[in-house]
Write an enzyme that holds these catalytic residues in place. Sequence first.
Site, PDB file in Angstrom:
ATOM      1  N   ARG A  78      17.051   0.839 115.935  1.00  0.00           N
ATOM      2  CA  ARG A  78      16.995  -0.161 116.822  1.00  0.00           C
ATOM      3  C   ARG A  78      18.158  -1.415 116.436  1.00  0.00           C
ATOM      4  O   ARG A  78      18.301  -1.507 115.230  1.00  0.00           O
ATOM      5  CB  ARG A  78      15.687  -0.940 116.999  1.00  0.00           C
ATOM      6  CG  ARG A  78      14.729  -0.388 117.554  1.00  0.00           C
ATOM      7  CD  ARG A  78      13.311  -1.057 117.974  1.00  0.00           C
ATOM      8  NE  ARG A  78      12.670  -1.611 116.682  1.00  0.00           N
ATOM      9  CZ  ARG A  78      12.933  -2.805 116.281  1.00  0.00           C
ATOM     10  NH1 ARG A  78      13.553  -3.722 116.896  1.00  0.00           N
ATOM     11  NH2 ARG A  78      12.455  -2.946 115.124  1.00  0.00           N
ATOM     12  N   TYR A  85      19.592   6.430 120.057  1.00  0.00           N
ATOM     13  CA  TYR A  85      18.521   6.495 119.166  1.00  0.00           C
ATOM     14  C   TYR A  85      17.351   5.547 119.505  1.00  0.00           C
ATOM     15  O   TYR A  85      17.262   4.487 119.865  1.00  0.00           O
ATOM     16  CB  TYR A  85      18.945   5.832 117.928  1.00  0.00           C
ATOM     17  CG  TYR A  85      18.359   6.259 116.551  1.00  0.00           C
ATOM     18  CD1 TYR A  85      18.615   7.471 115.826  1.00  0.00           C
ATOM     19  CD2 TYR A  85      17.055   5.644 116.055  1.00  0.00           C
ATOM     20  CE1 TYR A  85      17.934   7.922 115.091  1.00  0.00           C
ATOM     21  CE2 TYR A  85      16.361   6.177 115.118  1.00  0.00           C
ATOM     22  CZ  TYR A  85      16.787   7.316 114.408  1.00  0.00           C
ATOM     23  OH  TYR A  85      16.084   7.717 113.499  1.00  0.00           O
ATOM     24  N   LYS A 100       9.504   0.521 123.358  1.00  0.00           N
ATOM     25  CA  LYS A 100       9.900  -0.821 122.848  1.00  0.00           C
ATOM     26  C   LYS A 100      10.079  -1.891 124.073  1.00  0.00           C
ATOM     27  O   LYS A 100       9.683  -2.789 124.471  1.00  0.00           O
ATOM     28  CB  LYS A 100      10.824  -1.328 121.917  1.00  0.00           C
ATOM     29  CG  LYS A 100      10.335  -0.564 120.727  1.00  0.00           C
ATOM     30  CD  LYS A 100       9.074  -0.992 119.960  1.00  0.00           C
ATOM     31  CE  LYS A 100       8.752  -0.272 118.745  1.00  0.00           C
ATOM     32  NZ  LYS A 100       7.434  -0.588 118.259  1.00  0.00           N
ATOM     33  N   HIS A 160       1.871  -5.051 119.948  1.00  0.00           N
ATOM     34  CA  HIS A 160       2.515  -4.212 118.900  1.00  0.00           C
ATOM     35  C   HIS A 160       1.386  -3.780 118.143  1.00  0.00           C
ATOM     36  O   HIS A 160       1.382  -4.032 116.781  1.00  0.00           O
ATOM     37  CB  HIS A 160       3.694  -4.775 118.284  1.00  0.00           C
ATOM     38  CG  HIS A 160       4.403  -4.041 117.576  1.00  0.00           C
ATOM     39  ND1 HIS A 160       5.210  -4.371 116.584  1.00  0.00           N
ATOM     40  CD2 HIS A 160       4.459  -2.462 117.574  1.00  0.00           C
ATOM     41  CE1 HIS A 160       6.022  -3.582 115.689  1.00  0.00           C
ATOM     42  NE2 HIS A 160       5.743  -2.303 116.667  1.00  0.00           N
ATOM     43  N   SER A 184       7.258  -3.674 110.350  1.00  0.00           N
ATOM     44  CA  SER A 184       7.477  -2.501 109.959  1.00  0.00           C
ATOM     45  C   SER A 184       7.474  -2.287 108.375  1.00  0.00           C
ATOM     46  O   SER A 184       7.345  -3.518 107.606  1.00  0.00           O
ATOM     47  CB  SER A 184       8.903  -2.212 110.308  1.00  0.00           C
ATOM     48  OG  SER A 184       9.635  -3.062 110.579  1.00  0.00           O
ATOM     49  N   CYS A 188       4.913  -1.489 106.540  1.00  0.00           N
ATOM     50  CA  CYS A 188       3.527  -2.059 106.002  1.00  0.00           C
ATOM     51  C   CYS A 188       2.320  -0.945 106.108  1.00  0.00           C
ATOM     52  O   CYS A 188       0.954  -1.295 106.146  1.00  0.00           O
ATOM     53  CB  CYS A 188       3.195  -3.326 106.842  1.00  0.00           C
ATOM     54  SG  CYS A 188       3.960  -4.546 106.303  1.00  0.00           S
ATOM     55  N   ASP A 235       1.039   2.409 117.984  1.00  0.00           N
ATOM     56  CA  ASP A 235       1.988   1.357 117.851  1.00  0.00           C
ATOM     57  C   ASP A 235       1.949   0.350 118.876  1.00  0.00           C
ATOM     58  O   ASP A 235       2.112  -0.753 118.590  1.00  0.00           O
ATOM     59  CB  ASP A 235       3.244   2.043 118.130  1.00  0.00           C
ATOM     60  CG  ASP A 235       4.554   1.267 117.639  1.00  0.00           C
ATOM     61  OD1 ASP A 235       4.395   0.616 116.576  1.00  0.00           O
ATOM     62  OD2 ASP A 235       5.711   1.514 118.619  1.00  0.00           O
ATOM     63  N   ARG A 270      13.043   9.973 111.868  1.00  0.00           N
ATOM     64  CA  ARG A 270      11.995  10.074 112.351  1.00  0.00           C
ATOM     65  C   ARG A 270      11.301  11.386 112.808  1.00  0.00           C
ATOM     66  O   ARG A 270      12.125  12.185 113.001  1.00  0.00           O
ATOM     67  CB  ARG A 270      12.089   9.281 113.842  1.00  0.00           C
ATOM     68  CG  ARG A 270      12.581   7.906 113.771  1.00  0.00           C
ATOM     69  CD  ARG A 270      11.525   6.701 113.654  1.00  0.00           C
ATOM     70  NE  ARG A 270      11.674   5.383 113.088  1.00  0.00           N
ATOM     71  CZ  ARG A 270      10.766   4.607 113.187  1.00  0.00           C
ATOM     72  NH1 ARG A 270       9.552   4.903 113.787  1.00  0.00           N
ATOM     73  NH2 ARG A 270      11.134   3.468 112.704  1.00  0.00           N
TER      74      ARG A 270
HETATM   75  O1  O2Y Z   1      14.258   2.467 114.877  1.00  0.00           O
HETATM   76  C1  O2Y Z   1      14.064   2.789 115.892  1.00  0.00           C
HETATM   77  O2  O2Y Z   1      14.443   2.790 117.138  1.00  0.00           O
HETATM   78  C2  O2Y Z   1      12.396   3.196 116.019  1.00  0.00           C
HETATM   79  S1  O2Y Z   1      11.652   1.604 115.883  1.00  0.00           S
HETATM   80  C3  O2Y Z   1      10.033   1.958 116.014  1.00  0.00           C
HETATM   81  C4  O2Y Z   1       9.348   3.121 116.464  1.00  0.00           C
HETATM   82  C5  O2Y Z   1       8.304   3.635 116.342  1.00  0.00           C
HETATM   83  C6  O2Y Z   1       7.206   2.560 116.131  1.00  0.00           C
HETATM   84  N1  O2Y Z   1       7.668   1.293 115.757  1.00  0.00           N
HETATM   85  C7  O2Y Z   1       8.851   0.962 115.710  1.00  0.00           C
HETATM   86  C8  O2Y Z   1       9.212  -0.690 115.354  1.00  0.00           C
HETATM   87  O3  O2Y Z   1      10.287  -0.724 115.273  1.00  0.00           O
HETATM   88  O4  O2Y Z   1       8.102  -1.241 115.464  1.00  0.00           O
HETATM   89 MN    MN Z   2       6.196  -0.345 116.151  1.00  0.00          MN
END
Ligand code: O2Y
Ligand code: MN
Length: 596
Positions: A70, A211, A220, A240, A262, A264, A287, A379
């Site tokens: 992200r 991605y 998200k 979340h 993240s 944790c 999530d 992932r």
């Molecule tokens: O990096 C990404 O695009 C994925 S981020 C993500 C994916 C699944 C669950 N939680 C998260 C997060 O950043 O909290």
């Molecule tokens: Mn998440």
Amino acid sequence: MAYEAKNRKLKDWVDEVAELCQPDAIHWCDGSKAEYDRLMAQMVAGGAARPLEKRRNCFLFRSDPSDVARVEDRTYISTPSEDEVGPTNNWIDENELKQTMLGLYQGCMRGRTMYVIPFSMGPLSSPMAKIGVEITDSPYVVCNMQIMTRVGTKVVEVLGENGEFVPCLHSIGAPLEPGQEDVPWPCAPMEKKYIAHFPHENLIWSFGSGYGGNALLGKKCFALRIASTMARREGWMAEHMLILRLISPEGKRYHIAAAFPSACGKTNLAMVQPTIPGWKAECLGDDIAWMKIGPDGRLYAINPEAGFFGVAPGTSYQSNPMAMDTIRENTIFTNAALTDDGEIWWEGMGVPAPDHAIDWKGRDWAPGNDDPAAHANARFTAPAAQCPAISPDWEDPEGVPIDIFIFGGRRTGVVPLATEALDWDHGVFLGATASSETTAANIGAVGKLRRDPFAMQPFCGYDMADYFQHWLDMGDRLGDKAPRIFYVNWFRKTADGDWLWPGYGDNSRVLAWMCERIEGKAGATKTPIGNLPGESDLDLTGLDLAPENIRELLRVDAEAWRAEVPDIEQHFAQFGDRLPARLRGQLNQLEERLGE
Ligand code: O2Y
Ligand code: MN
């Protein structure tokens, strides 16, 4: 087109996007297995995907090295006025952002197929479910959305002629000129990536990245950023949070929703296998939780998703056996390493490193190599239904009644293993001040303290101070039916750097204490920071923990806590006058309880 959508708004929007993006073809997704198989076969033939010989119906993708996570810096909440989004979000004026992005979208799907993905967040029959439609030029996104959400013709039927949906426009931003050869992971350079949210219109526009959270827009973007703004307007909660059911030896069920930043162990806790005798756990979500007050005045939660998009590195039969069993088949792997016998591998998988592998960048790799074989944010995308620990009720359209909220973070010192909030407002204060130390998996300096309120900092679609107020308001409405709030820290270390707490399945011992607190069966000691279990309040049978470790895990160091206060003050200061007075009051009360 395998079916015809009757929804006027949807048809008009699809026409409008097609005119703007100029794809070579349009495909309306029906969500079928045949469609998934056909797209996968195309991606295998084109060199984007590789079937894994060792895992049935599993595929490996390698992203462009510039497109691996992200992108918070390129993520925007766009509203008429800047002060609506608060200090924790990036803002650009709506008209300006739309102008810029319309320029980027112009002709961006040339040479590609435009896919229309009708999807539901939540079981289709749930009164809490909401419909979205993602338009994308990425077949990888289509296949991932098929796993992560409920896609297809049934959604279009529910939408009917006049149903509401959230339009989610996505393009990888890499048109193909006639004769131009495609690359395995097309995307746009960083400065052209935009992940934009328009909460006043319930609209999402994403450009340039293929991605994860940037591209699978149900997750998200919709289920948290846009949904959090809807939830505030409509009086519910989009959080979340994982959702977990714990079952006592007597068969009583407790439902827990828990928020962690993240790195944790959130996915591990979602699928926890209790080590405490007689207790069982079931996973309902890993999530995101959508929660609404039910007719009985309690708070009911659904998991809006249908799959897991989990971090691969660190996932092993020791840390998360349920996840390992979930991903045995029908799974998409992204940025894992590939062994010579057609298996995937990552650091922390709990099996010896192969003598040779192809790393996530497609290069030869061997143990001792300077770079990891898998990307730290590699992932797996897997159907939730495949998890051996999935609850039989995970798709209950009415949701499950939440008994317990847990917040947490990764702190090597100061924060004890478990704390019970003194009341709802104190619990909101614990959520609002949640903190975690950064790890190698985060961006930035390792070991730096970051406040991540409710683990929502990157995902709250409006001013975080107003979000705190929303939590206070929900507590007022829930009254004595409100879930009990706790704070945990599994990550305490000794002065020598050893873990004080074994974690994983043994975290169930702390969860069991919480359930017994609700029943009035377990003890706790009132301290300045909240109610803490004493040594004898936790069931530690069979655990070989040194008594001094337990004492340290449950110790409140008033001096260290007094040293936290200025950091909390600074954290609160960013919200200015918008910070609810009740939270400022909580900080004052904490200071008073801590004394001089
Ligand atoms: O990096 C990404 O695009 C994925 S981020 C993500 C994916 C699944 C669950 N939680 C998260 C997060 O950043 O909290
Ligand atoms: Mn998440």
